[in-house]
Design an enzyme around this catalytic site. Structure first.
Site, PDB file in Angstrom:
ATOM      1  N   VAL A  15      -5.128  -0.421  -1.331  1.00  0.00           N
ATOM      2  CA  VAL A  15      -4.554  -1.618  -1.967  1.00  0.00           C
ATOM      3  C   VAL A  15      -4.980  -2.823  -1.124  1.00  0.00           C
ATOM      4  O   VAL A  15      -4.920  -2.780   0.114  1.00  0.00           O
ATOM      5  CB  VAL A  15      -3.017  -1.523  -2.047  1.00  0.00           C
ATOM      6  CG1 VAL A  15      -2.422  -2.779  -2.669  1.00  0.00           C
ATOM      7  CG2 VAL A  15      -2.611  -0.295  -2.864  1.00  0.00           C
ATOM      8  N   GLN A  56      -0.469  10.526  18.336  1.00  0.00           N
ATOM      9  CA  GLN A  56      -1.711   9.988  17.789  1.00  0.00           C
ATOM     10  C   GLN A  56      -2.081   8.623  18.375  1.00  0.00           C
ATOM     11  O   GLN A  56      -3.029   7.994  17.917  1.00  0.00           O
ATOM     12  CB  GLN A  56      -1.676   9.941  16.262  1.00  0.00           C
ATOM     13  CG  GLN A  56      -0.746   8.908  15.652  1.00  0.00           C
ATOM     14  CD  GLN A  56      -0.605   9.114  14.149  1.00  0.00           C
ATOM     15  OE1 GLN A  56       0.068  10.030  13.680  1.00  0.00           O
ATOM     16  NE2 GLN A  56      -1.241   8.254  13.360  1.00  0.00           N
ATOM     17  N   GLY A 105       0.836  -1.204   0.000  1.00  0.00           N
ATOM     18  CA  GLY A 105       0.000   0.000   0.000  1.00  0.00           C
ATOM     19  C   GLY A 105       0.866   1.248   0.000  1.00  0.00           C
ATOM     20  O   GLY A 105       0.620   2.203  -0.754  1.00  0.00           O
ATOM     21  N   HIS A 106       1.922   1.243   0.828  1.00  0.00           N
ATOM     22  CA  HIS A 106       2.835   2.391   0.843  1.00  0.00           C
ATOM     23  C   HIS A 106       3.576   2.502  -0.499  1.00  0.00           C
ATOM     24  O   HIS A 106       3.813   3.605  -0.992  1.00  0.00           O
ATOM     25  CB  HIS A 106       3.867   2.243   1.970  1.00  0.00           C
ATOM     26  CG  HIS A 106       3.270   2.274   3.343  1.00  0.00           C
ATOM     27  ND1 HIS A 106       3.144   1.150   4.123  1.00  0.00           N
ATOM     28  CD2 HIS A 106       2.762   3.293   4.071  1.00  0.00           C
ATOM     29  CE1 HIS A 106       2.585   1.480   5.280  1.00  0.00           C
ATOM     30  NE2 HIS A 106       2.343   2.765   5.279  1.00  0.00           N
TER      31      HIS A 106
HETATM   32  O1  PAF Z   1      -1.454   7.235   8.177  1.00  0.00           O
HETATM   33  C1  PAF Z   1      -0.385   7.271   8.822  1.00  0.00           C
HETATM   34  O2  PAF Z   1       0.515   6.443   8.643  1.00  0.00           O
HETATM   35  C2  PAF Z   1      -0.209   8.356   9.869  1.00  0.00           C
HETATM   36  O3  PAF Z   1      -1.414   8.672  10.476  1.00  0.00           O
HETATM   37  C3  PAF Z   1       0.480   9.603   9.320  1.00  0.00           C
HETATM   38  C4  PAF Z   1      -0.375  10.283   8.268  1.00  0.00           C
HETATM   39  C5  PAF Z   1       1.826   9.248   8.729  1.00  0.00           C
HETATM   40  C6  PAF Z   1       0.696  10.613  10.447  1.00  0.00           C
HETATM   41  O4  PAF Z   1       1.490  10.083  11.461  1.00  0.00           O
END
Ligand code: PAF
Length: 264
Positions: A163, A53, A28-29
């Site tokens: 993906v 987060q 996916g990345h």
């Molecule tokens: O989706 C992520 O992997 C994270 O929430 C992000 C956007 C890199 C922020 O830390």
């Protein structure tokens, strides 16, 4: 590919496309990085596991870390710069958080209070250090990309489709911890079933029916929303999307699907 620890080491001095990540990279990345290359020959990928987060410290501690693999994947997908900042560079002093507002408190925000404030705060900080022209985010985290698009910024936010593995499971860094794959697949099955329904009531009820058929799946929420405002969708709404979150063996999974075919 250049590997940088500080933003000052990045080779970027003009327009660049940016893919912020928390590592544990997967296909996916890779698709985000490839999409970024469509916008720019300079693609910066960051790996930063953002403590702000994670409302659950256990989740933060267990977040997968695969640095060697990440370097290989980022390079082969086309990144030109891999940036691995440390916490002091991202949060050098007292942190003033960005509020995600009311949209940050519903759906994902209910079980994860403060999560989106943390996401917006880090994205804003990362943007400030990289100064990209474009930034690419996956639509799997649909509430996240919606909030990032609503954040005040000069960066153009580009969405990239989810993906999936061949069996339909949306790729996620958390999947490596999923031991009961069949139970996890109920999310995709419910989304597909909903997407094939003509009426929105039918879509809601088939989604609930499919999800409740899997005893090892614990539901957080399943809804069909108007993707423009995240309100419960009406039959007449043009942009409807099904969103689901729940737990399989202690792992929280989320997914979503536009209601293009059915429920129109
Ligand atoms: O989706 C992520 O992997 C994270 O929430 C992000 C956007 C890199 C922020 O830390």
């Amino acid at each position: 590919m250049k590997i940088a620890v500080s933003a000052t080491e990045l080779t970027v001095d003009g327009a660049c496309a940016f893919v912020p990540t928390m590592g544990a990279l997967h296909a996916g990345h890779a698709s985000l990085i490839k999409k970024a290359r469509e916008y720019s020959d300079r693609v910066v990928v960051s790996i930063f596991i953002n403590p702000l987060q994670f409302e659950n410290k256990d989740d933060l501690a267990k977040y997968p870390r695969t640095p060697e693999f990440d370097i290989e994947l980022a390079a082969s997908a086309g990144a030109t710069d891999l940036w691995l900042p440390n916490v002091d560079e991202i949060y050098p002093g007292e942190v003033t958080k960005i509020s995600a507002g009311a949209l940050g408190d519903i759906y994902e925000g209910v079980k994860r209070p403060g999560h989106f404030d943390g996401v917006l705060t880090v994205v804003n900080r990362l943007f400030g250090l990289v100064k990209p022209t474009w930034a690419i985010f996956g639509e799997k985290d649909f509430q996240q990309i919606t909030l990032i698009k609503s954040m005040k910024s000069d960066v153009q936010i580009i969405g990239a489709p989810t993906v999936r593995d061949a069996d339909g499971l949306a790729l996620s860094s958390r999947n490596v911890r999923v031991s009961d794959r069949n139970a996890a697949l109920v999310i995709y099955q419910a989304l597909r079933a909903a997407a094939n329904e003509k009426s929105i009531d039918g879509a809601r009820s088939v989604m609930a029916e499919v999800l409740s058929s899997e005893g090892s799946f614990t539901l957080d929420y399943a809804e069909i929303i108007n993707e423009n405002n995240f309100e419960k969708a009406q039959q007449s709404d043009a942009n409807k999307r099904a969103i689901i979150a729940g737990w399989v063996n202690g792992i929280r999974l989320i997914d979503n699907m536009p209601m293009n075919g059915g429920a129109q």
